[in-house]
Design a protein around this motif. Structure first.
Motif, PDB file in Angstrom:
ATOM      1  N   PRO A   1       0.992  -1.322   0.022  1.00 52.07           N
ATOM      2  CA  PRO A   1      -0.225  -0.147   0.135  1.00 52.07           C
ATOM      3  C   PRO A   1       0.771   1.450   0.091  1.00 52.07           C
ATOM      4  N   GLU A   2       2.147   1.364   0.814  1.00 48.82           N
ATOM      5  CA  GLU A   2       2.981   2.509   0.788  1.00 48.82           C
ATOM      6  C   GLU A   2       3.291   2.696  -0.696  1.00 48.82           C
ATOM      7  N   LEU A   3       3.551   1.586  -1.549  1.00 52.64           N
ATOM      8  CA  LEU A   3       4.136   1.896  -2.788  1.00 52.64           C
ATOM      9  C   LEU A   3       3.044   2.103  -3.759  1.00 52.64           C
ATOM     10  N   GLY A   4       1.906   2.139  -3.337  1.00 55.48           N
ATOM     11  CA  GLY A   4       0.597   2.273  -4.319  1.00 55.48           C
ATOM     12  C   GLY A   4       0.491   1.279  -5.097  1.00 55.48           C
ATOM     13  N   ILE A   5       0.975  -0.053  -4.860  1.00 53.75           N
ATOM     14  CA  ILE A   5       0.705  -1.095  -5.718  1.00 53.75           C
ATOM     15  C   ILE A   5      -0.251  -2.272  -5.438  1.00 53.75           C
ATOM     16  N   LEU A   6      -0.746  -1.929  -4.167  1.00 53.71           N
ATOM     17  CA  LEU A   6      -1.323  -3.045  -3.448  1.00 53.71           C
ATOM     18  C   LEU A   6      -2.673  -2.421  -2.540  1.00 53.71           C
ATOM     19  N   ASP A   7      -4.020  -2.670  -2.801  1.00 54.75           N
ATOM     20  CA  ASP A   7      -4.902  -1.987  -2.429  1.00 54.75           C
ATOM     21  C   ASP A   7      -5.998  -3.098  -1.794  1.00 54.75           C
ATOM     22  N   PHE A   8      -5.933  -3.097  -0.592  1.00 57.77           N
ATOM     23  CA  PHE A   8      -6.869  -3.982   0.182  1.00 57.77           C
ATOM     24  C   PHE A   8      -8.235  -3.553   0.277  1.00 57.77           C
ATOM     25  N   GLU A   9      -8.441  -2.240   0.542  1.00 60.00           N
ATOM     26  CA  GLU A   9      -9.592  -1.644   0.590  1.00 60.00           C
ATOM     27  C   GLU A   9     -10.733  -1.657  -0.763  1.00 60.00           C
ATOM     28  N   ALA A  10      -9.768  -1.714  -1.980  1.00 61.01           N
ATOM     29  CA  ALA A  10     -10.602  -1.629  -3.065  1.00 61.01           C
ATOM     30  C   ALA A  10     -11.011  -3.060  -3.395  1.00 61.01           C
ATOM     31  N   GLY A  11     -10.350  -4.075  -2.759  1.00 57.40           N
ATOM     32  CA  GLY A  11     -10.556  -5.628  -3.002  1.00 57.40           C
ATOM     33  C   GLY A  11     -11.924  -5.931  -2.132  1.00 57.40           C
ATOM     34  N   VAL A  12     -11.965  -5.346  -0.975  1.00 61.96           N
ATOM     35  CA  VAL A  12     -13.244  -5.454   0.010  1.00 61.96           C
ATOM     36  C   VAL A  12     -14.329  -4.853  -0.565  1.00 61.96           C
ATOM     37  N   LYS A  13     -14.266  -3.637  -1.442  1.00 61.03           N
ATOM     38  CA  LYS A  13     -15.322  -2.691  -1.977  1.00 61.03           C
ATOM     39  C   LYS A  13     -15.941  -3.683  -2.885  1.00 61.03           C
ATOM     40  N   LEU A  14     -14.964  -4.262  -3.829  1.00 56.79           N
ATOM     41  CA  LEU A  14     -15.480  -4.956  -5.049  1.00 56.79           C
ATOM     42  C   LEU A  14     -16.264  -6.445  -4.670  1.00 56.79           C
ATOM     43  N   SER A  15     -15.463  -7.040  -3.806  1.00 54.60           N
ATOM     44  CA  SER A  15     -15.819  -8.578  -3.415  1.00 54.60           C
ATOM     45  C   SER A  15     -15.868  -8.918  -2.006  1.00 54.60           C
ATOM     46  N   GLY A  16     -15.234  -8.429  -1.033  1.00 53.42           N
ATOM     47  CA  GLY A  16     -15.484  -8.680   0.395  1.00 53.42           C
ATOM     48  C   GLY A  16     -14.144  -8.949   1.019  1.00 53.42           C
ATOM     49  N   SER A  17     -13.907  -9.364   2.078  1.00 54.56           N
ATOM     50  CA  SER A  17     -12.830  -9.846   2.780  1.00 54.56           C
ATOM     51  C   SER A  17     -12.250 -10.991   1.936  1.00 54.56           C
ATOM     52  N   ARG A  18     -10.649 -11.118   1.952  1.00 56.11           N
ATOM     53  CA  ARG A  18      -9.827 -11.801   1.467  1.00 56.11           C
ATOM     54  C   ARG A  18      -9.927 -11.531  -0.112  1.00 56.11           C
ATOM     55  N   PHE A  19      -9.989 -10.441  -0.466  1.00 57.66           N
ATOM     56  CA  PHE A  19      -9.669  -9.947  -1.996  1.00 57.66           C
ATOM     57  C   PHE A  19      -8.975  -8.653  -1.659  1.00 57.66           C
ATOM     58  N   TYR A  20      -8.290  -8.464  -2.857  1.00 59.88           N
ATOM     59  CA  TYR A  20      -7.203  -7.433  -3.092  1.00 59.88           C
ATOM     60  C   TYR A  20      -7.330  -7.145  -4.409  1.00 59.88           C
ATOM     61  N   VAL A  21      -6.588  -5.726  -4.762  1.00 58.88           N
ATOM     62  CA  VAL A  21      -6.299  -5.222  -5.750  1.00 58.88           C
ATOM     63  C   VAL A  21      -4.766  -5.048  -6.187  1.00 58.88           C
ATOM     64  N   LEU A  22      -4.256  -5.527  -7.243  1.00 57.01           N
ATOM     65  CA  LEU A  22      -3.000  -5.148  -7.528  1.00 57.01           C
ATOM     66  C   LEU A  22      -3.174  -3.991  -8.767  1.00 57.01           C
ATOM     67  N   LYS A  23      -2.402  -2.926  -8.465  1.00 56.56           N
ATOM     68  CA  LYS A  23      -2.353  -1.889  -9.673  1.00 56.56           C
ATOM     69  C   LYS A  23      -1.013  -1.447 -10.114  1.00 56.56           C
ATOM     70  N   GLY A  24      -0.892  -0.769 -11.063  1.00 59.32           N
ATOM     71  CA  GLY A  24       0.311  -0.323 -11.626  1.00 59.32           C
ATOM     72  C   GLY A  24       1.502  -1.134 -11.968  1.00 59.32           C
ATOM     73  N   ALA A  25       2.638  -0.846 -11.144  1.00 62.20           N
ATOM     74  CA  ALA A  25       3.773  -1.868 -11.038  1.00 62.20           C
ATOM     75  C   ALA A  25       3.438  -3.080 -10.377  1.00 62.20           C
ATOM     76  N   GLY A  26       2.400  -3.074  -9.463  1.00 61.49           N
ATOM     77  CA  GLY A  26       2.262  -4.471  -8.750  1.00 61.49           C
ATOM     78  C   GLY A  26       1.599  -5.331  -9.555  1.00 61.49           C
ATOM     79  N   ALA A  27       0.756  -4.903 -10.387  1.00 63.16           N
ATOM     80  CA  ALA A  27      -0.266  -5.782 -11.496  1.00 63.16           C
ATOM     81  C   ALA A  27       0.753  -6.272 -12.323  1.00 63.16           C
ATOM     82  N   ARG A  28       1.943  -5.482 -12.876  1.00 64.47           N
ATOM     83  CA  ARG A  28       2.741  -5.809 -13.869  1.00 64.47           C
ATOM     84  C   ARG A  28       3.725  -6.733 -13.318  1.00 64.47           C
ATOM     85  N   LEU A  29       4.039  -6.651 -12.202  1.00 69.63           N
ATOM     86  CA  LEU A  29       5.033  -7.504 -11.189  1.00 69.63           C
ATOM     87  C   LEU A  29       4.396  -8.921 -11.305  1.00 69.63           C
ATOM     88  N   GLN A  30       3.139  -9.033 -10.924  1.00 69.95           N
ATOM     89  CA  GLN A  30       2.296 -10.291 -10.995  1.00 69.95           C
ATOM     90  C   GLN A  30       2.383 -10.862 -12.356  1.00 69.95           C
TER      91      GLN A  30
END
Length: 425
Positions: free
Chosen positions: A144-173
């Motif tokens: 989250p500090e690097l802006g590549i991992l967003d737990f709150e967005a995952g919960v917003k979309l699907s609930g607990s135990r989900f997350y969103v990778l973005k930017g360089a985080g999504a590209r790294l995966q």
């Protein structure tokens, strides 16, 4: 599924295997009882059917009307008995098949006896745990500090135990997935892209049903099942096939998303990305001759470990104990990577020898070169590797004092010029 003939002739071997798994052995006696009843019913029904056929022929030659009518009535009553025994035979066979579908595989003799994963035995450790001149952060803070991992967005979309990778985080995966598939291609695997929804019979063939129905996601309306791993379609794609001996071994690899109902509670073991209902994985799968399965297991473990080695990760291999061993497995080796921020070893691969347990369910055989009868193949499967735990290890092992993450050398060609993931300005 185990061979019924093997169980009939070697009940003590199965009892020993169940005891080493700490499971109830009474199922062996029930299988033998049902098998004996089934065979007895088959003999009796066949004998009565022959008797009925003979009587029917005899009736046609009878001249005396009363005697003929009496024989017709006796034959009708015999038919009722046959129908009752046929119905009983179907019931017995259904009960027997249900038990056979639920009986686990027999662990190899060298599998250590244990109650759970705490009794798994470390085989080797590769590399030293990295030492930092700062306190390494866990990925749930670092991302989250690097802006590549967003737990709150995952919960917003699907609930607990989900997350969103973005930017360089999504590209790294994505880089990890692409690179791992390419590595397995160089190791001799053929890439498959398969559906992520399959029919019920495919899950039976792979050994996921009926045991793990509660852990699977099911579309009841269309009767599709979401795959818990690409192992399932890689088993099902060969259902009913017969290989030529010269074609074996066959090595397959496939990337897929995986969907499992995780029974999770709050705590250290599930924090961050470590466990979730949806995750990505690159799978390795092998079809081979029975006599080659031990060597193929060594190759698969080596190939999974090589993935960690080329990523520059500290890792170790373990042999699973009987208490942790999957029910369809003869033997399993885990590969775990060190996550310095979490301060723990994370499993990224389990490589397993399955024997003919899946092949019997899926009816996958090979035709021996000497012209003998077709034999069941052996199957093996392993992660090569599983995300997101590989992501966690990369993020935490490659973190720097300023909070940035250095991209591993082998992933740089896949990162579009990103060598270091830094905090957004």
């Amino acid at each position: 599924m185990l061979d019924l003939k093997f169980i009939r002739e070697n009940p003590d071997i199965l009892r020993d295997g169940l005891e080493r798994r700490h499971m109830d052995t009474s199922v062996v006696d029930e299988i033998i009882r049902l098998d004996e009843e089934r065979r007895s019913l088959i003999l009796d029904v066949e004998s009565k059917k022959q008797e009925r056929n003979a009587a029917s022929k005899e009736i046609g030659r009878m001249k005396d009307a009363a005697e003929r009518q009496a024989r017709i009535e006796a034959t009708r009553l015999l038919g009722d008995v046959i129908a009752e025994e046929d119905a009983r035979l179907k019931t017995v066979e259904a009960s027997l098949n249900d038990l056979l579908m639920r009986v686990p595989n027999i662990p190899d003799q060298d599998v250590p006896i244990g109650m759970d994963d705490k009794d798994n035995v470390v085989q080797q450790t590769f590399g030293e745990k990295p030492v930092y001149d700062f306190e390494p952060k866990p990925h749930w803070d670092l991302g989250p500090e690097l802006g590549i991992l967003d737990f709150e967005a995952g919960v917003k979309l699907s609930g607990s135990r989900f997350y969103v990778l973005k930017g360089a985080g999504a590209r790294l995966q994505r880089a990890l997935i692409f690179w791992m598939v390419d590595l397995h291609l160089r190791q001799g695997y053929t890439e498959y892209y398969t559906p992520w929804m399959v029919k019920e019979e495919v899950l039976f063939a792979a050994g996921e049903l009926p045991k793990f129905a509660d852990n699977l996601y099911h579309d009841w309306q269309e009767d599709y099942w979401w795959v818990p791993t690409a192992e399932v379609p890689l088993t099902g794609i060969m259902m009913g096939e017969v290989f030529e001996e010269s074609a074996l071994p066959v090595h397959l690899t496939s990337y897929s998303a995986c969907f499992r109902r995780e029974k999770m509670s709050a705590g250290r073991d599930v924090r961050g990305m470590k466990r979730g209902h949806q995750f990505d994985k690159v799978e390795m799968y092998t079809y081979c001759k029975p006599e080659d399965s031990d060597a193929e297991l060594e190759k698969m473990v080596h190939d999974a470990a090589e993935t960690c080695r080329q990523l520059g990760l500290t890792y170790r291999t373990l042999m699973q104990s009987t208490g942790d061993l999957g029910e369809k497995m003869h033997k399993t080796f885990d590969v775990e990577v060190w996550a310095p921020g979490c301060g723990e070893w994370l499993e990224v691969s389990s490589c397993s020898k399955v024997g003919d347990y899946q092949a019997r369910r899926a009816n996958v055989k090979y035709r021996p070169a000497d012209g003998g009868p077709a034999r069941f193949v052996h199957t093996l499967n392993g992660s090569g590797l599983g995300l997101p735990r590989t992501m966690i290890a990369v993020m935490e092992q490659y973190q720097q004092a300023d909070g940035s993450i250095v991209v591993p050398e082998v992933l740089k060609p896949y990162m579009g010029g990103i060598d270091v993931i830094r905090k957004p300005e």
